[in-house]
Scaffold this motif. Sequence first.
Motif, mmCIF file in Angstrom:
data_model
loop_
_atom_site.group_PDB
_atom_site.id
_atom_site.type_symbol
_atom_site.label_atom_id
_atom_site.label_comp_id
_atom_site.label_asym_id
_atom_site.label_seq_id
_atom_site.Cartn_x
_atom_site.Cartn_y
_atom_site.Cartn_z
ATOM 1 N N GLN A 1 0.972 -1.275 0.034
ATOM 2 C CA GLN A 1 0.013 0.056 0.056
ATOM 3 C C GLN A 1 0.817 1.397 0.153
ATOM 4 O O GLN A 1 0.626 2.264 -0.842
ATOM 5 C CB GLN A 1 -1.014 0.207 1.353
ATOM 6 C CG GLN A 1 -2.116 -0.951 1.210
ATOM 7 C CD GLN A 1 -3.196 -0.930 2.285
ATOM 8 O OE1 GLN A 1 -3.439 0.384 2.440
ATOM 9 N NE2 GLN A 1 -3.453 -1.713 2.857
ATOM 10 N N HIS B 1 1.119 4.028 -3.121
ATOM 11 C CA HIS B 1 0.798 5.496 -2.821
ATOM 12 C C HIS B 1 1.839 6.398 -3.451
ATOM 13 O O HIS B 1 1.524 7.323 -3.991
ATOM 14 C CB HIS B 1 0.704 5.576 -1.382
ATOM 15 C CG HIS B 1 0.352 7.017 -0.998
ATOM 16 N ND1 HIS B 1 0.676 7.768 0.200
ATOM 17 C CD2 HIS B 1 -0.449 7.982 -1.289
ATOM 18 C CE1 HIS B 1 0.309 8.774 0.113
ATOM 19 N NE2 HIS B 1 -0.682 9.138 -0.811
ATOM 20 N N ASN C 1 -8.471 3.477 0.699
ATOM 21 C CA ASN C 1 -8.107 4.718 0.834
ATOM 22 C C ASN C 1 -8.388 5.663 -0.050
ATOM 23 O O ASN C 1 -7.802 6.254 -1.025
ATOM 24 C CB ASN C 1 -6.323 4.685 0.871
ATOM 25 C CG ASN C 1 -5.409 3.610 1.585
ATOM 26 O OD1 ASN C 1 -5.020 3.827 2.762
ATOM 27 N ND2 ASN C 1 -5.462 2.315 1.112
ATOM 28 N N ASP D 1 -8.987 8.650 -0.583
ATOM 29 C CA ASP D 1 -8.266 10.045 -0.446
ATOM 30 C C ASP D 1 -7.324 9.898 -1.594
ATOM 31 O O ASP D 1 -6.764 10.810 -2.365
ATOM 32 C CB ASP D 1 -7.990 10.716 0.510
ATOM 33 C CG ASP D 1 -6.909 9.839 1.501
ATOM 34 O OD1 ASP D 1 -7.032 8.527 1.314
ATOM 35 O OD2 ASP D 1 -5.853 10.425 1.991
ATOM 36 N N TRP D 2 -6.796 8.674 -1.859
ATOM 37 C CA TRP D 2 -5.654 8.394 -2.860
ATOM 38 C C TRP D 2 -6.408 8.405 -4.405
ATOM 39 O O TRP D 2 -5.477 8.630 -5.472
ATOM 40 C CB TRP D 2 -5.090 6.922 -2.885
ATOM 41 C CG TRP D 2 -4.540 6.960 -1.411
ATOM 42 C CD1 TRP D 2 -4.085 7.915 -0.403
ATOM 43 C CD2 TRP D 2 -3.642 5.762 -1.089
ATOM 44 N NE1 TRP D 2 -3.387 7.315 0.580
ATOM 45 C CE2 TRP D 2 -2.976 6.205 0.361
ATOM 46 C CE3 TRP D 2 -3.221 4.627 -1.428
ATOM 47 C CZ2 TRP D 2 -2.210 5.158 1.003
ATOM 48 C CZ3 TRP D 2 -2.486 3.839 -0.752
ATOM 49 C CH2 TRP D 2 -2.061 4.027 0.424
#
Length: 279
Positions: free
Chosen positions: A111, A115, A138, A140-141
């Motif tokens: 992860q 990112h 996640n 917001d990614w």
Amino acid sequence: MITITREFISEIYQPIALDTHKGIQGHVLLIGGSYGKIGSVCLSSKAALKSGCGLVTALVPKCGYEIVQIAIPEVMVITDEADEFMEQIQYNFKADAIGIGMGMGHERQIQVAFHYFLKTNEIPLVVDADALNILSMNKDWIALVPKRSILTPHPKELERLIGPWQTVDEKLEKTMQLSLKMDCVIVVKGAPTLIVDGSTIYKNTTGNPALATAGSGDVLTGIITSLVAQKYSSLHAAILGVFLHGLAADIALPETGYQSFIASDIIGYLGKAFLSLDK
């Protein structure tokens, strides 16, 4: 909703130029695999090559090196230092198209690596499988995914991204909203498979229940990524890739039957699918 017919496909299909060579047919990078799931990258890699791109490199954890080299000698392989799953996503060449997520896993280390990759990569992606699941964990990614990327979720992966739905109309509305928000193309796998590009939906007309088999989605990712590398637009790569994927299964079915059909058969019949377009 626009129906994808053979006539529609004939307008976007680009026959291979007689004077081409591997250096201009596109270089695909496929990122994925983990211990016990290296086969997913093998399927994607072979499907990419069999769809017309000139070069394929697979980036896998160290445990996948010999597997990919032996399974597909035409594919180049680079590895992360980690053995069972990748902890970094690093390569030193310019890829024309990148597919990511097949069998990759979603351990914390991958992860973090994903990112960082999203923050540094600028070219549109074909995002599949565990890469989609990491995005859903996640959210917001999602803003880091390059515009005009292609997402290829099966129903459960789609639900993780957009939330549950009560009706088909609600599912499509939520999918259109995500496509508009991300400026991406979403391949909604199913029967039929739909391609969502903003507020426009395309319905595929090829394929059959034999495609409900392990690895079928990995093959589709390889096909679509290969078409992107050959300079098809994201939308046209998704439409043509889904059409060919289903067409290969339709051509294979009289010889394999439903029960004995496996994902490798899609790859095996891609040649006949392309030949039918050339006619």
